[in-house]
Design an enzyme around this catalytic site. Structure first.
Site, PDB file in Angstrom:
ATOM      1  N   SER A  26     -45.343 -52.068 -47.507  1.00  0.00           N
ATOM      2  CA  SER A  26     -46.482 -51.896 -46.594  1.00  0.00           C
ATOM      3  C   SER A  26     -46.253 -50.984 -45.392  1.00  0.00           C
ATOM      4  CB  SER A  26     -46.967 -53.259 -46.105  1.00  0.00           C
ATOM      5  OG  SER A  26     -47.678 -53.904 -47.119  1.00  0.00           O
TER       6      SER A  26
ATOM      7  N   LYS B 111     -49.648 -53.421 -35.329  1.00  0.00           N
ATOM      8  CA  LYS B 111     -50.370 -53.960 -36.492  1.00  0.00           C
ATOM      9  C   LYS B 111     -50.949 -55.328 -36.146  1.00  0.00           C
ATOM     10  CE  LYS B 111     -49.717 -54.777 -41.471  1.00  0.00           C
ATOM     11  NZ  LYS B 111     -48.745 -54.729 -42.599  1.00  0.00           N
TER      12      LYS B 111
ATOM     13  N   SER C 241     -50.084 -52.152 -46.749  1.00  0.00           N
ATOM     14  CA  SER C 241     -51.094 -52.757 -45.903  1.00  0.00           C
ATOM     15  C   SER C 241     -51.101 -52.253 -44.460  1.00  0.00           C
ATOM     16  CB  SER C 241     -50.899 -54.260 -45.884  1.00  0.00           C
ATOM     17  OG  SER C 241     -49.681 -54.599 -45.243  1.00  0.00           O
TER      18      SER C 241
END
Lengths: 495, 97
Positions: free
Chosen positions: A178, A79, A154
């Site tokens: 997330s 990420k 997210s």
């Protein structure tokens, strides 16, 4: 050989057996990226040349016997809020559009030491603030199950990339859901470990008291193996916690006999999609069939988790994001008069709308005159929520819940009404407030063909129970590939 | 009770937040904040008297360690990220009048 269809652990085994090399593996994933990335857009950065070079280096170490672990030679995606030395790390924000960290996050370092081949950085909501990956400065990520739908967020890029088989596994971060919510939307497995299990050193902070890094993969076994590699007490993160137990693979047994499972009645109320509800209850029945004792109970305080979360997370974000000022790294506005205007203009131009919204709210709740009424009130609510979970775990080994009230919404449907988007985190957020571990595993698809995720929550440091329940359920259901992958594989065969 | 945020509060908060908002952004921020605070006010239904605020979920307080330098001089790499640099330093607008 269907390389991209394998789990990380299967791939690692084949590499150890010399059936294929780390370079073959990374090239297979790069080929898949070539085929689907234009549609999915799971990545901010794909480091093609670097990945092949790293694979060559890793393969040498596999050949000379220095790397013999389960993840050696297996590609991974990271990420884009985890620092990677010399590789762009943007947080999907304009303010970090050109930022190349001078060090690598501890979690990534631990993977690299185990022979992981980092393939690139995945898209996310800007600074992890959002539930759809639509607030990214670099454009939206699409759900591989239906390209007109969001992947969740997210960590939407990480989950979409795993589902689209652009990488066998990825790292995400979870502040209010997330990892679990996008895993649910994309039909993959994702775990948020107990707070303090994985070092946050090098994770660009959003809400420091809530943030935790975790793996996203095709199955529970992968998640357990990756978490074993990630978990460690790190002196560079003062909130890192020493654990008694780092063995997660040992929990992978197909046996839930005698396990006590609680289902919070107050999660199954208004706002929960009918099909999601049916899937979760059916999955609970499967575990009951396998010998678990399943019963409903009242968790209480459910409706207070989201307001408490937004006060705490925004407060911490307003403080954490004050470091972005156009001086040391990142974006600086082109025209300004004096230092203060440079700060303000750089930040105003560099941050997107959702980030500014949360910085404003956070600055407000921390300001004198409001601090007690909002910030301290939220911290007291957090204490009560933790107590409610502690009480539940006196009776139950794990709690079963949906990961999200619906399956993935259509692109654009969530952005107009932030409050509505926030309500989508109702089942995940309290887990962060209480520091608990939670996993999302796919349990089926709805009538639109979109995946439904079940969340299993355990008490702090009880990941083993969570893995055991998740693994036992998983034995009853084969991994399902998203439509996009099925179609592209069919095309490839026909060609 | 519905929250009302004045223009002055938005001005003050944007100073704290170090943000320069456009007129439209200020209007939006006001509406967003009023709506969120109305929602956050549901917390007032909860009796939290006598409950200690919890900022950290585990009973960990100060975590001390010896201050030992483990990394080398990274000034070159660090400055490579600077928007502007001069003489091995970050370059900023004049700060003292």
């Amino acid at each position: 050989m269907d390389i991209t269809g394998m789990t990380a652990v299967e791939l690692g085994k084949r590499i150890q057996k010399r059936e294929l090399s780390a370079v073959d593996a990374v090239k297979a994933y790069l080929a898949q990226i070539d085929q689907v990335e234009a549609l999915v857009h799971g990545f901010v950065t794909v480091d093609r040349e670097g990945a092949v070079k790293r694979a060559e280096t890793v393969q040498k170490k596999i050949d000379d016997g220095t790397l013999a672990g389960p993840l050696a030679g297996v590609p991974a995606a990271i990420k884009d809020n985890l620092c990677t030395k010399g590789m762009l790390t943007t947080c999907s924000s304009r303010i970090l559009e050109n930022f190349k960290p001078t060090f690598t996050a501890e979690a990534v370092k631990r993977l690299e030491n185990a022979g992981a081949v980092v393939i690139g950085k995945t898209n996310m909501d800007e600074f992890a603030m959002g539930s759809t990956t639509e607030t990214s400065y670099f454009g939206v990520t699409r759900n591989p199950w239906d390209l007109e739908h969001v992947p969740g967020g997210s960590s939407g890029g990480s989950c979409a990339a795993v589902a689209a088989e652009e990488c066998p596994y990825a790292l995400g971060s979870d502040t209010g859901g997330s990892i679990r919510q996008p895993s649910s939307f994309c039909g993959v497995v994702g775990i948020k470990p107990t707070y303090g299990t994985v070092s946050r050193y090098g994770l660009i902070a959003y809400g420091s008291s809530l943030d935790q890094i975790g793996p996203i993969a095709k199955d529970v076994t992968d998640c357990a193996v990756i978490l074993e590699t990630l978990a460690a007490c790190d002196r560079k993160d003062s909130t890192s916690m020493p654990r008694e137990n780092y063995d997660f693979r040992g929990a992978l047994v197909d046996d839930v006999k005698g396990m006590k499972i609680g289902i919070p009645q107050d999660y199954f109320i208004e706002g929960l999609d009918k099909e999601v509800k049916e899937h979760i209850l059916r999955a609970a029945a499967v575990l009951k069939e396998k010998g678990a004792a399943v019963e409903e109970f009242d968790l209480s305080l459910v409706q207070y988790a989201i307001p408490a979360y937004y006060v705490i997370a925004s407060a911490e974000a307003s403080s954490n994001l004050s470091r972005f000022d156009g001086v040391k790294y990142g974006y600086r506005t082109s025209e300004y008069e004096g230092l203060h205007q440079m700060y303000k203009k750089s930040r105003s131009e560099g941050f997107g709308a959702e980030v500014k919204r949360r910085i404003m709210l956070g600055s407000f709740v921390l300001s004198s005159g409001y601090y007690d009424a909002y910030y301290l009130k939220a911290l007291r609510t957090k204490a009560l929520i933790k107590q409610a979970f502690d009480k539940a775990f006196e009776k139950y080994d794990v709690i079963l819940a949906p990961a999200a009230p619906t399956t993935a919404p259509e692109l654009g449907a969530s952005l107009n009404d932030p409050l509505k988007m926030y309500l989508g985190d109702i089942y995940t957020i309290s887990v962060n407030l209480a520091g608990l571990p939670g996993i999302s595993i796919p349990v089926g698809t709805d009538s639109k063909g979109l995946p439904v995720g079940m969340q299993i929550i355990a008490s702090c440091f009880d990941e083993a129970k969570l893995f055991r329940a998740a693994y036992a359920y998983e034995q009853t259901k084969a991994y399902e590939r998203p439509r996009l992958v099925k179609e592209t594989r069919k095309e490839r065969r026909e060609r | 009770m519905a929250n009302k945020i004045s223009d002055e509060v938005i001005e003050y908060v944007s100073i704290l937040a170090k943000l320069e908002l456009t007129e439209q952004e200020k209007k939006d921020a006001k509406a967003d904040m009023e709506k969120m605070l109305d929602y956050i006010d549901t917390l007032n239904e909860l009796d939290t008297d006598g409950i200690e605020p919890v900022s950290h979920v585990f009973p960990v307080h100060n975590v001390f360690r010896d201050d030992i330098v483990l990394n080398g001089d990274g000034s070159g790499d660090t400055l490579a990220n600077a928007p502007l640099e001069k003489d091995n330093s970050f370059k900023v607008p004049k700060t003292i009048g």
